[in-house]
Design a protein around this motif. Sequence first.
Motif, PDB file in Angstrom:
ATOM      1  N   GLY A   1     -10.095  -5.140   0.845  1.00 14.12           N
ATOM      2  CA  GLY A   1      -9.215  -4.876   2.179  1.00 14.12           C
ATOM      3  C   GLY A   1     -10.068  -4.381   3.278  1.00 14.12           C
ATOM      4  O   GLY A   1      -9.455  -4.438   4.368  1.00 14.12           O
TER       5      GLY A   1
ATOM      6  N   ASP B   1       3.856   8.578   3.788  1.00 10.65           N
ATOM      7  CA  ASP B   1       5.310   8.112   3.454  1.00 10.65           C
ATOM      8  C   ASP B   1       6.018   9.368   3.554  1.00 10.65           C
ATOM      9  O   ASP B   1       7.237   9.375   4.179  1.00 10.65           O
ATOM     10  CB  ASP B   1       5.510   7.610   1.997  1.00 10.65           C
ATOM     11  CG  ASP B   1       4.672   6.300   1.807  1.00 10.65           C
ATOM     12  OD1 ASP B   1       4.413   5.725   2.759  1.00 10.65           O
ATOM     13  OD2 ASP B   1       4.674   5.981   0.659  1.00 10.65           O
TER      14      ASP B   1
ATOM     15  N   VAL C   1      -5.002  -1.305  -1.427  1.00 11.29           N
ATOM     16  CA  VAL C   1      -4.656  -2.380  -0.949  1.00 11.29           C
ATOM     17  C   VAL C   1      -3.129  -2.756  -1.465  1.00 11.29           C
ATOM     18  O   VAL C   1      -2.839  -3.499  -1.097  1.00 11.29           O
ATOM     19  CB  VAL C   1      -5.473  -3.530  -1.239  1.00 11.29           C
ATOM     20  CG1 VAL C   1      -6.936  -3.631  -1.034  1.00 11.29           C
ATOM     21  CG2 VAL C   1      -5.491  -3.692  -3.170  1.00 11.29           C
ATOM     22  N   TRP C   2      -2.595  -1.377  -2.017  1.00 17.41           N
ATOM     23  CA  TRP C   2      -1.277  -1.789  -2.573  1.00 17.41           C
ATOM     24  C   TRP C   2      -0.286  -1.857  -1.321  1.00 17.41           C
ATOM     25  O   TRP C   2      -0.384  -0.775  -0.555  1.00 17.41           O
ATOM     26  CB  TRP C   2      -0.872  -0.513  -3.172  1.00 17.41           C
ATOM     27  CG  TRP C   2       0.356  -0.910  -4.159  1.00 17.41           C
ATOM     28  CD1 TRP C   2       1.496  -0.147  -3.909  1.00 17.41           C
ATOM     29  CD2 TRP C   2       0.509  -1.520  -5.217  1.00 17.41           C
ATOM     30  NE1 TRP C   2       2.553  -0.556  -4.759  1.00 17.41           N
ATOM     31  CE2 TRP C   2       1.988  -1.447  -5.326  1.00 17.41           C
ATOM     32  CE3 TRP C   2      -0.034  -2.293  -6.243  1.00 17.41           C
ATOM     33  CZ2 TRP C   2       2.440  -2.028  -6.755  1.00 17.41           C
ATOM     34  CZ3 TRP C   2       0.219  -2.941  -7.412  1.00 17.41           C
ATOM     35  CH2 TRP C   2       1.537  -2.767  -7.431  1.00 17.41           C
ATOM     36  N   THR C   3       0.725  -2.926  -1.081  1.00 19.98           N
ATOM     37  CA  THR C   3       1.525  -2.637  -0.175  1.00 19.98           C
ATOM     38  C   THR C   3       2.846  -2.814  -0.401  1.00 19.98           C
ATOM     39  O   THR C   3       3.814  -2.541   0.580  1.00 19.98           O
ATOM     40  CB  THR C   3       1.437  -4.367   0.784  1.00 19.98           C
ATOM     41  OG1 THR C   3       1.733  -5.165  -0.260  1.00 19.98           O
ATOM     42  CG2 THR C   3      -0.020  -4.390   1.206  1.00 19.98           C
TER      43      THR C   3
ATOM     44  N   SER D   1       6.217  -0.782  -2.675  1.00 22.85           N
ATOM     45  CA  SER D   1       6.760   0.554  -2.644  1.00 22.85           C
ATOM     46  C   SER D   1       6.094   1.384  -3.268  1.00 22.85           C
ATOM     47  O   SER D   1       5.222   1.078  -4.463  1.00 22.85           O
ATOM     48  CB  SER D   1       8.311   0.721  -2.903  1.00 22.85           C
ATOM     49  OG  SER D   1       8.124   0.278  -4.568  1.00 22.85           O
TER      50      SER D   1
END
Length: 451
Positions: free
Chosen positions: A220, A291, A413-415, A417
């Motif tokens: 990333g 979030d 790098v998680w995109t 939810s």
Amino acid sequence: MKTSTNPSLGPRITTVLLLSSVLPLIDSSLVNVLLPAIRHEFGAPESSLQLGVSGYMLAATAGIVVSTTCMRRYSARNVWIASVLGFGLSSALVGFSGTLSIFIVARVLQGAACGFIMPAVQQIAADLVGRQGMRAALATIGLPAVIAPAFGPLLGGFLVDAVGWRVLFLINVPFAIIALLLARDVLPSGTVTRTPLALGQAIPGVLGMVGLLWAVSSLGTESTGMILLIAAVAVVLLIVFCVTDLRSSAPVLDVSLYRKRPFATVMLLCLIVGAVFYGTLLSTSLQVQGDLGQSAWVAGTLLGVQGLGAWASRSLIKGPWKNADAFTVIGSGLLIAAAGTLGVQSVGSWGMGTGTLAMVSCLVRGLGLGACTLLALSAAYEVVEDTQAPAVGAHTRLMLQSGGAFGTALVGVWTASAVSLGFMVGSVALIGATAAGGLSLLRYRTINGHG
């Protein structure tokens, strides 16, 4: 190796080993909180300061790789003394650093010392209590591994404005001195052999592990082509190292241990535990501050509650679970940690009810992670021979660190939810629990003469 009908560590040696264990772990976990203050003082870009973080981690990896052969040649006692002294001196250099270059060099020296400390701590404990006493011993001296990464950011966040970032590094110096003074006459002399250090033989392993961890940690942030190239070269170097180590009369890491399915399975569990543990630390921080729009201290408080859960698991391991099958506890701990993670990740807004759910979920996750981490550290000693025990500390630390790098990189790098991330963590934990259950069943069948 010393054995006893009731092997245990005395209060003084426990204090010595705890002091030398907790300082590097707190140091490595709070540095990210201190970076803004350090960047402001040096007037340096964040990318340059990250060299002080990545350099520490990569130097620690190099130290772990060569720690076993150094302990065989010079004894765990002498390696421990040298590494604690080195950590104290390098901490002073970090605290008094006047330029960014000196800061980065000092952090690399700190990391190298840290890499030697933990394998030496585990081997000293093994010399004192034998393999059969390592579960109880690591339930105490291994505890910093599961609470320091949770409490470190909270501690740094509260103290950096009050005392400044330099003091938080300089405080290591008196504690290192105390540990060295208390260690007089209580550390076992250990065994010293004329086995070659074989540091040249270790070079492919060091470069391979450092390269692989760099590639994973750079997901990333660097180009995909560069990451793939470095990762491919690292894998080739690791294969060269493993082949050389298997054929050598003086192995550096004794990778022949992986020929035994129980040991290989335990190392897989350490990898998974590291990924779940460090991955969830980062995911909670990102979720709460990103979030949910809450302050850093809220994330730190939740992780502190998780640390309390891990602390509580120590009492269970030394009490009701002291004779329980290690792999049953590891599998159960992973499933409990997965349930806690799903609870945290399901929080979509912040309020009294959802905040309480997050707190309870973090406590549950800490209980599960504490149990499976502490048992993963000690379980490897239960599946090797006495002559193989000196290599165990290095292997467990490498796997936990590698798993941590993979876990944090994936979260970074998680995109998708937050809930889907929770399910992903749960899936990884389920794989680990299945592996632990299979090994538990295999041991049961072996003991009862069914296989």
